[in-house]
Design a protein around this motif. Structure first.
Motif, PDB file in Angstrom:
ATOM      1  N   THR A 168      20.781  75.740  36.511  1.00  0.00           N
ATOM      2  CA  THR A 168      19.875  74.956  37.365  1.00  0.00           C
ATOM      3  C   THR A 168      20.742  74.037  38.210  1.00  0.00           C
ATOM      4  O   THR A 168      21.268  73.025  37.734  1.00  0.00           O
ATOM      5  N   LEU A 169      20.913  74.396  39.467  1.00  0.00           N
ATOM      6  CA  LEU A 169      21.822  73.650  40.335  1.00  0.00           C
ATOM      7  C   LEU A 169      21.174  72.360  40.807  1.00  0.00           C
ATOM      8  O   LEU A 169      19.963  72.288  41.023  1.00  0.00           O
ATOM      9  N   PRO A 170      21.959  71.328  41.036  1.00  0.00           N
ATOM     10  CA  PRO A 170      21.413  70.072  41.563  1.00  0.00           C
ATOM     11  C   PRO A 170      21.034  70.229  43.034  1.00  0.00           C
ATOM     12  O   PRO A 170      21.438  71.187  43.712  1.00  0.00           O
ATOM     13  N   THR A 171      20.248  69.292  43.530  1.00  0.00           N
ATOM     14  CA  THR A 171      19.789  69.359  44.919  1.00  0.00           C
ATOM     15  C   THR A 171      20.919  69.115  45.905  1.00  0.00           C
ATOM     16  O   THR A 171      20.847  69.562  47.047  1.00  0.00           O
ATOM     17  N   GLY A 172      21.947  68.424  45.488  1.00  0.00           N
ATOM     18  CA  GLY A 172      23.087  68.146  46.360  1.00  0.00           C
ATOM     19  C   GLY A 172      24.372  68.186  45.554  1.00  0.00           C
ATOM     20  O   GLY A 172      24.360  68.332  44.335  1.00  0.00           O
ATOM     21  N   PRO A 173      25.516  68.082  46.218  1.00  0.00           N
ATOM     22  CA  PRO A 173      26.794  68.114  45.496  1.00  0.00           C
ATOM     23  C   PRO A 173      26.943  66.885  44.594  1.00  0.00           C
ATOM     24  O   PRO A 173      26.600  65.769  44.977  1.00  0.00           O
ATOM     25  N   LEU A 174      27.427  67.117  43.393  1.00  0.00           N
ATOM     26  CA  LEU A 174      27.704  66.039  42.431  1.00  0.00           C
ATOM     27  C   LEU A 174      29.207  66.036  42.148  1.00  0.00           C
ATOM     28  O   LEU A 174      29.737  66.979  41.561  1.00  0.00           O
ATOM     29  N   TRP A 175      29.866  64.981  42.581  1.00  0.00           N
ATOM     30  CA  TRP A 175      31.320  64.914  42.459  1.00  0.00           C
ATOM     31  C   TRP A 175      31.700  64.014  41.278  1.00  0.00           C
ATOM     32  O   TRP A 175      31.125  62.956  41.081  1.00  0.00           O
ATOM     33  N   THR A 176      32.674  64.464  40.530  1.00  0.00           N
ATOM     34  CA  THR A 176      33.257  63.652  39.464  1.00  0.00           C
ATOM     35  C   THR A 176      34.771  63.703  39.594  1.00  0.00           C
ATOM     36  O   THR A 176      35.315  64.579  40.268  1.00  0.00           O
ATOM     37  N   ILE A 177      35.441  62.763  38.955  1.00  0.00           N
ATOM     38  CA  ILE A 177      36.894  62.712  39.007  1.00  0.00           C
ATOM     39  C   ILE A 177      37.435  63.255  37.691  1.00  0.00           C
ATOM     40  O   ILE A 177      36.919  62.929  36.619  1.00  0.00           O
TER      41      ILE A 177
END
Length: 474
Positions: free
Chosen positions: A318-327
């Motif tokens: 289930t993909l998120p609606t937008g990009p989710l960035w983590t380090i």
């Protein structure tokens, strides 16, 4: 302690010398002040041309003369010489006040003699007032003080050394007890504790700190021993299988199905290789600090990449609606998700769902607090920022038998395999979740286990620090 007593002795000796010097200086200044006071009084009489003869002087240790430029004595005290001046005329400075030392026999006094000279008279008839004062009292006082110091100094040093010995001994006695306790602990096997003194001082706090350190070392030793024992046991199993297969094949060489033997040996070898790789990874994680300055990772793309290794169904994303960035380190995060999905696929009945979402601040704080309370997160809410997306939540949900609440923390321990059907995996050594927890801690996040929304089932909640989208595109 000897160095301290030696330093104290040097300090006292220097103090005694300074005391004697200061005492002599003060007494001499007192003599000079009294002599100048007498000379000024006589000079005032000379200026008024009212010098009596003899000059009135109090005390038997003072001599006064009034001399002119030729060294003739105009007036003198009753005990002073009326023919020979106390100071030769060439030594006198007619224009200023002087302090001079003269021989005692020239004045008729005992001991060293101090003479002060004060100008007097008029311009037409300049005179000089000479006042001599014996320094015998000053020298006697100085000698008395010196004798007292010479007698009292060794006694004082001896007393202070005894006091220092007792005080230092009493202070270091707990330290000696700690040393003996440490020696006893070193000489015997097993855990031990240092004696804690009753006094609430630095030694007490040191003993408490050292006992805490010993406790942590003992716990680490126990964990290491258990780890080595479990590792040896796990390594023995595939090696035993390989040896058994080879021995049977050797005895039944003509009737051996070498294709089946090869397949079995290959399976055991792969299991052994995975176990060695996991052990080496855990050892590396224990020894190396977390990597710094790693690049941004987009969670949606990472979930899609991991899920592509498995058939669909059972694995869905289930993909998120937008990009989710983590380090973080992409290899370590990929290993985390792969281990979780492997575990979920192994025990799922028919469905495994991967999802990621941005977590609001309040929910992130609550979830981070729960993870920190169970030891699953290093710092509660560290780095939380106002607004949505302080942390990203990644979930891996399966519809398997689940894990009991009492076992959800224990499953993260190394070589832990539960007795229920979920933990009876094919070839697993109980290291997957232990590796996951270590990698998640290195990433600054947390992990916990909860019930799936639709029972039965298990949901793994992975909380990772968020990176703003604009930072992720840079």
């Amino acid at each position: 302690m000897a160095i301290g007593v030696f330093g104290l002795t040097i300090g006292l000796a220097v103090g005694g010398v300074v005391l004697l010097g200061a005492l002599g200086f003060v007494l001499q200044r007192t003599v000079d002040t009294e002599a100048f006071r007498t000379a000024d009084a006589v000079a005032l009489l000379a200026a008024e041309d009212a010098l009596p003869d003899p000059l009135p002087v109090a005390g038997g240790q003072v001599r006064v003369q009034v001399v002119d430029e030729q060294g003739r004595i105009r007036a003198a005290s009753i005990d002073a010489d009326r023919l020979v001046p106390m100071v030769r005329p060439e030594r006198l400075d007619r224009g200023g006040r002087q302090r001079l030392e003269v021989p005692a026999e020239r004045v008729g006094l005992v001991g060293p003699v101090r003479v002060v000279a004060v100008p007097a008279g008029t311009a037409a008839d300049p005179l000089t007032v000479l006042v001599a004062r014996s320094m015998a009292d000053v020298r006697h006082s100085t000698h008395v003080v010196r004798a007292i110091l010479l007698v009292a100094f060794p006694l004082l040093v001896a007393v202070l050394a005894g006091v220092a010995w007792r005080v230092v001994g009493a202070t270091l006695r707990p330290v000696e007890a700690l040393r003996r306790g440490a020696e006893e602990i070193t000489g015997r096997a097993g855990a031990g504790r240092l004696p804690v003194p009753a006094s609430a001082d630095e030694i007490h706090r040191l003993a408490v700190t050292l006992n805490g350190m010993l406790g942590r070392l003992e716990s680490a030793r126990v964990r290491q021993r258990a780890f080595v024992s479990d590792a040896a046991h796990e390594l023995r199993s595939p090696l035993t299988n390989i040896r058994t297969e080879l021995e049977v094949a050797q005895r039944l060489a003509d009737r051996t199905d070498w294709t089946a033997v090869t397949a079995n040996l290959l399976a055991d070898t792969e299991r052994l290789s995975r176990l060695v790789d996991d052990l080496l990874l855990l050892a590396r994680l224990d020894e190396t600090p977390p990597a710094r300055g790693t690049g941004p990772v987009e969670l949606g793309a990472l979930l899609t990449e991991v899920a592509a290794r498995y058939p669909s169904p059972p694995v869905r994303v289930t993909l998120p609606t937008g990009p989710l960035w983590t380090i973080g380190t992409v290899e370590e995060l990929r290993r985390v998700l792969a281990n979780l999905v492997d575990n979920a696929v192994r025990h799922a009945h028919g469905s495994v769902v991967l999802a990621a979402e941005a977590v609001p601040l309040g929910e992130a704080v609550s979830l981070a607090g729960a993870m920190s309370a169970t030891g699953a997160m290093v710092a509660t809410g560290a780095g939380l920022r106002p607004g949505v997306g302080a942390y990203h939540l990644v979930t891996v949900t399966d519809d398997g038998p689940g894990i009991a609440v009492v076992d959800r923390e224990r499953v993260f321990d190394r070589f832990t395999r539960l007795d229920d059907g979920r933990a009876r995996d094919d070839g697993g050594a109980g290291l997957g979740l232990a590796i996951v927890r270590e990698l998640v801690r290195r990433a600054g996040g947390g992990i916990t286990l909860t019930d799936a929304p639709e029972q039965p089932g298990l949901r793994v909640c992975l909380l990772l620090p968020a990176l703003p989208p604009e930072d992720g595109h840079r």
